[in-house]
Motif scaffolding. Sequence first.
Motif, PDB file in Angstrom:
ATOM      1  N   LEU A 110       8.611  36.112  -8.048  1.00  0.00           N
ATOM      2  CA  LEU A 110       8.299  34.696  -8.258  1.00  0.00           C
ATOM      3  C   LEU A 110       9.517  33.938  -8.777  1.00  0.00           C
ATOM      4  O   LEU A 110       9.800  32.814  -8.340  1.00  0.00           O
ATOM      5  CB  LEU A 110       7.139  34.552  -9.233  1.00  0.00           C
ATOM      6  CG  LEU A 110       5.765  35.031  -8.740  1.00  0.00           C
ATOM      7  CD1 LEU A 110       4.747  35.024  -9.874  1.00  0.00           C
ATOM      8  CD2 LEU A 110       5.272  34.154  -7.595  1.00  0.00           C
ATOM      9  N   TRP A 111      10.256  34.533  -9.702  1.00  0.00           N
ATOM     10  CA  TRP A 111      11.447  33.886 -10.254  1.00  0.00           C
ATOM     11  C   TRP A 111      12.533  33.745  -9.193  1.00  0.00           C
ATOM     12  O   TRP A 111      13.183  32.703  -9.090  1.00  0.00           O
ATOM     13  CB  TRP A 111      11.968  34.684 -11.433  1.00  0.00           C
ATOM     14  CG  TRP A 111      11.085  34.632 -12.649  1.00  0.00           C
ATOM     15  CD1 TRP A 111       9.924  33.920 -12.804  1.00  0.00           C
ATOM     16  CD2 TRP A 111      11.290  35.327 -13.883  1.00  0.00           C
ATOM     17  NE1 TRP A 111       9.393  34.132 -14.047  1.00  0.00           N
ATOM     18  CE2 TRP A 111      10.208  34.988 -14.740  1.00  0.00           C
ATOM     19  CE3 TRP A 111      12.267  36.201 -14.346  1.00  0.00           C
ATOM     20  CZ2 TRP A 111      10.098  35.506 -16.025  1.00  0.00           C
ATOM     21  CZ3 TRP A 111      12.160  36.712 -15.651  1.00  0.00           C
ATOM     22  CH2 TRP A 111      11.092  36.362 -16.473  1.00  0.00           C
ATOM     23  N   LYS A 164      12.201  33.583  -5.948  1.00  0.00           N
ATOM     24  CA  LYS A 164      11.797  32.561  -4.978  1.00  0.00           C
ATOM     25  C   LYS A 164      12.027  31.162  -5.543  1.00  0.00           C
ATOM     26  O   LYS A 164      12.544  30.269  -4.851  1.00  0.00           O
ATOM     27  CB  LYS A 164      10.322  32.738  -4.618  1.00  0.00           C
ATOM     28  CG  LYS A 164       9.799  31.736  -3.609  1.00  0.00           C
ATOM     29  CD  LYS A 164       8.327  31.979  -3.304  1.00  0.00           C
ATOM     30  CE  LYS A 164       7.798  30.950  -2.310  1.00  0.00           C
ATOM     31  NZ  LYS A 164       6.343  31.159  -2.046  1.00  0.00           N
ATOM     32  N   ARG A 165      11.700  30.998  -6.788  1.00  0.00           N
ATOM     33  CA  ARG A 165      11.844  29.690  -7.436  1.00  0.00           C
ATOM     34  C   ARG A 165      13.312  29.282  -7.521  1.00  0.00           C
ATOM     35  O   ARG A 165      13.671  28.132  -7.246  1.00  0.00           O
ATOM     36  CB  ARG A 165      11.225  29.768  -8.829  1.00  0.00           C
ATOM     37  CG  ARG A 165      10.808  28.451  -9.411  1.00  0.00           C
ATOM     38  CD  ARG A 165       9.897  28.686 -10.584  1.00  0.00           C
ATOM     39  NE  ARG A 165       9.337  27.450 -11.094  1.00  0.00           N
ATOM     40  CZ  ARG A 165       8.398  27.392 -12.026  1.00  0.00           C
ATOM     41  NH1 ARG A 165       7.906  28.506 -12.522  1.00  0.00           N
ATOM     42  NH2 ARG A 165       7.942  26.223 -12.436  1.00  0.00           N
ATOM     43  N   GLN A 198      14.835  28.403  -4.046  1.00  0.00           N
ATOM     44  CA  GLN A 198      14.442  27.059  -3.620  1.00  0.00           C
ATOM     45  C   GLN A 198      15.229  25.994  -4.380  1.00  0.00           C
ATOM     46  O   GLN A 198      15.697  25.012  -3.784  1.00  0.00           O
ATOM     47  CB  GLN A 198      12.939  26.864  -3.843  1.00  0.00           C
ATOM     48  CG  GLN A 198      12.064  27.702  -2.924  1.00  0.00           C
ATOM     49  CD  GLN A 198      10.586  27.601  -3.278  1.00  0.00           C
ATOM     50  OE1 GLN A 198      10.226  27.241  -4.397  1.00  0.00           O
ATOM     51  NE2 GLN A 198       9.736  27.941  -2.327  1.00  0.00           N
ATOM     52  N   MET A 199      15.384  26.187  -5.673  1.00  0.00           N
ATOM     53  CA  MET A 199      16.110  25.217  -6.489  1.00  0.00           C
ATOM     54  C   MET A 199      17.593  25.183  -6.125  1.00  0.00           C
ATOM     55  O   MET A 199      18.204  24.106  -6.078  1.00  0.00           O
ATOM     56  CB  MET A 199      15.943  25.561  -7.969  1.00  0.00           C
ATOM     57  CG  MET A 199      16.528  24.541  -8.927  1.00  0.00           C
ATOM     58  SD  MET A 199      15.576  23.007  -9.024  1.00  0.00           S
ATOM     59  CE  MET A 199      14.107  23.563  -9.871  1.00  0.00           C
ATOM     60  N   ILE A 244      12.195  28.287 -17.609  1.00  0.00           N
ATOM     61  CA  ILE A 244      11.045  27.656 -16.965  1.00  0.00           C
ATOM     62  C   ILE A 244      10.936  26.182 -17.352  1.00  0.00           C
ATOM     63  O   ILE A 244      10.599  25.327 -16.522  1.00  0.00           O
ATOM     64  CB  ILE A 244       9.750  28.411 -17.334  1.00  0.00           C
ATOM     65  CG1 ILE A 244       9.747  29.800 -16.694  1.00  0.00           C
ATOM     66  CG2 ILE A 244       8.510  27.630 -16.894  1.00  0.00           C
ATOM     67  CD1 ILE A 244       8.598  30.677 -17.156  1.00  0.00           C
ATOM     68  N   LEU A 264      13.356  24.237 -15.158  1.00  0.00           N
ATOM     69  CA  LEU A 264      12.954  24.234 -13.752  1.00  0.00           C
ATOM     70  C   LEU A 264      11.742  23.336 -13.524  1.00  0.00           C
ATOM     71  O   LEU A 264      11.685  22.594 -12.537  1.00  0.00           O
ATOM     72  CB  LEU A 264      12.648  25.663 -13.285  1.00  0.00           C
ATOM     73  CG  LEU A 264      13.817  26.655 -13.333  1.00  0.00           C
ATOM     74  CD1 LEU A 264      13.359  28.039 -12.917  1.00  0.00           C
ATOM     75  CD2 LEU A 264      14.962  26.188 -12.449  1.00  0.00           C
ATOM     76  N   GLU A 265      10.773  23.384 -14.434  1.00  0.00           N
ATOM     77  CA  GLU A 265       9.589  22.544 -14.267  1.00  0.00           C
ATOM     78  C   GLU A 265       9.926  21.071 -14.402  1.00  0.00           C
ATOM     79  O   GLU A 265       9.339  20.225 -13.714  1.00  0.00           O
ATOM     80  CB  GLU A 265       8.511  22.939 -15.282  1.00  0.00           C
ATOM     81  CG  GLU A 265       7.840  24.256 -14.947  1.00  0.00           C
ATOM     82  CD  GLU A 265       6.673  24.561 -15.852  1.00  0.00           C
ATOM     83  OE1 GLU A 265       6.608  23.983 -16.969  1.00  0.00           O
ATOM     84  OE2 GLU A 265       5.840  25.390 -15.463  1.00  0.00           O
ATOM     85  N   GLU A 314      11.455  20.224 -11.007  1.00  0.00           N
ATOM     86  CA  GLU A 314      10.442  20.288  -9.948  1.00  0.00           C
ATOM     87  C   GLU A 314       9.461  19.123 -10.045  1.00  0.00           C
ATOM     88  O   GLU A 314       9.068  18.548  -9.015  1.00  0.00           O
ATOM     89  CB  GLU A 314       9.693  21.617 -10.042  1.00  0.00           C
ATOM     90  CG  GLU A 314      10.533  22.812  -9.640  1.00  0.00           C
ATOM     91  CD  GLU A 314       9.940  24.139 -10.076  1.00  0.00           C
ATOM     92  OE1 GLU A 314      10.486  25.189  -9.695  1.00  0.00           O
ATOM     93  OE2 GLU A 314       8.928  24.121 -10.828  1.00  0.00           O
ATOM     94  N   THR A 353       9.173  17.016  -6.716  1.00  0.00           N
ATOM     95  CA  THR A 353       8.026  17.395  -5.885  1.00  0.00           C
ATOM     96  C   THR A 353       6.775  16.588  -6.181  1.00  0.00           C
ATOM     97  O   THR A 353       6.019  16.259  -5.275  1.00  0.00           O
ATOM     98  CB  THR A 353       7.692  18.892  -6.039  1.00  0.00           C
ATOM     99  OG1 THR A 353       7.324  19.162  -7.408  1.00  0.00           O
ATOM    100  CG2 THR A 353       8.886  19.757  -5.672  1.00  0.00           C
TER     101      THR A 353
END
Length: 334
Positions: A131-132, A134-135, A138-139, A273, A276-277, A280, A284
């Motif tokens: 999960l990390w 992939k995140r 993308q970033m 996190i 990143l949030e 995002e 998004t």
Amino acid sequence: MKHAIYDQYGIRMERKISFRYYDAFWANRVLYVVTPVSHLEQDELKELQALSEFMIHRQKDIYVSSFVKNKQNEFCCEIEGKNIAIFRIPYQNEATRNLPLGSDLATFHTRSRSYPAKVTAINRIGQWKSLWEKRIDQMESYYYQKVRSNPTDLFDQLFVESFPYYLGLAENAIQYLVDAEMDDRPQPIDAAAICHQRFSTNSWQQQQYAKLPIDWVMDHASRDLAEWIRTECMTSTRSIPNTVQHFIREYESVARLSSFSWRLLYARLIFPIHYLECIENYYTVGHTGNKRAHEDHLKEVLNRSDYYEHFLHSFFDISKVPTRALKIPVLDWI
């Protein structure tokens, strides 16, 4: 909403209020909370409902909120164009205000580990690395797009300037996690437990002491510990070392953390996190109308970066973890 809820659930709304982030209402001296569930699949809702029933009826956790069935015997329905679920909030008394959060969280985790059924839809244990990665991938792709576009927008500029540092943090977190999974052996306390997407003091204690299943996931307990500590570091004005010490001491009065637990907790704290949030949410979710708020939030995250790095450096000392005895590695560069 008043008429729609009566039509769907047969509940007469008497007084509408707000409960944490959600709409809520009183009916016949019972508090109900209305939560959006459009982001959840049916199999996720079924698992959440089954877990809540287990915690209420098998584990006797009187603070877990229960799903309310509608007239069609379903746990969610569409009202005013949105898929929603309704929860009944448990009866409150004055004693709940003084429950020690750390020890109650440890008890909650311990009880939930005995859940007998297999959980798949909301399972996250053992998935952090994928999960990390992939995140971050993308970033990073989005970062290079912004670099090539020569950004003039303030938020874009702050993102381009800051991302390499947080990419480094993320890569170190992933490596630290991989090393823990390779070198250490999980203990019974490391079995999957009911956790939260982002646990904080407000998850249970805001307004009334209640545990809403809507943001539950099945994961390693260190997830909740790390996210509570991260939130305190990012938002609290209290003495962070003392607050963290107290919280960890409360938790370990019920459940002692293994060396594997400490290593996963630390890996999650390193993984940025919160940064990143922030990024995002701006790109998004959309920033129409509150662009300044997103900019201010990012500035606050960046302004706290030095303090957070210092906190990571001293975390094991603050938590009084015998790193040598437990053979827990400490990152030199932090």
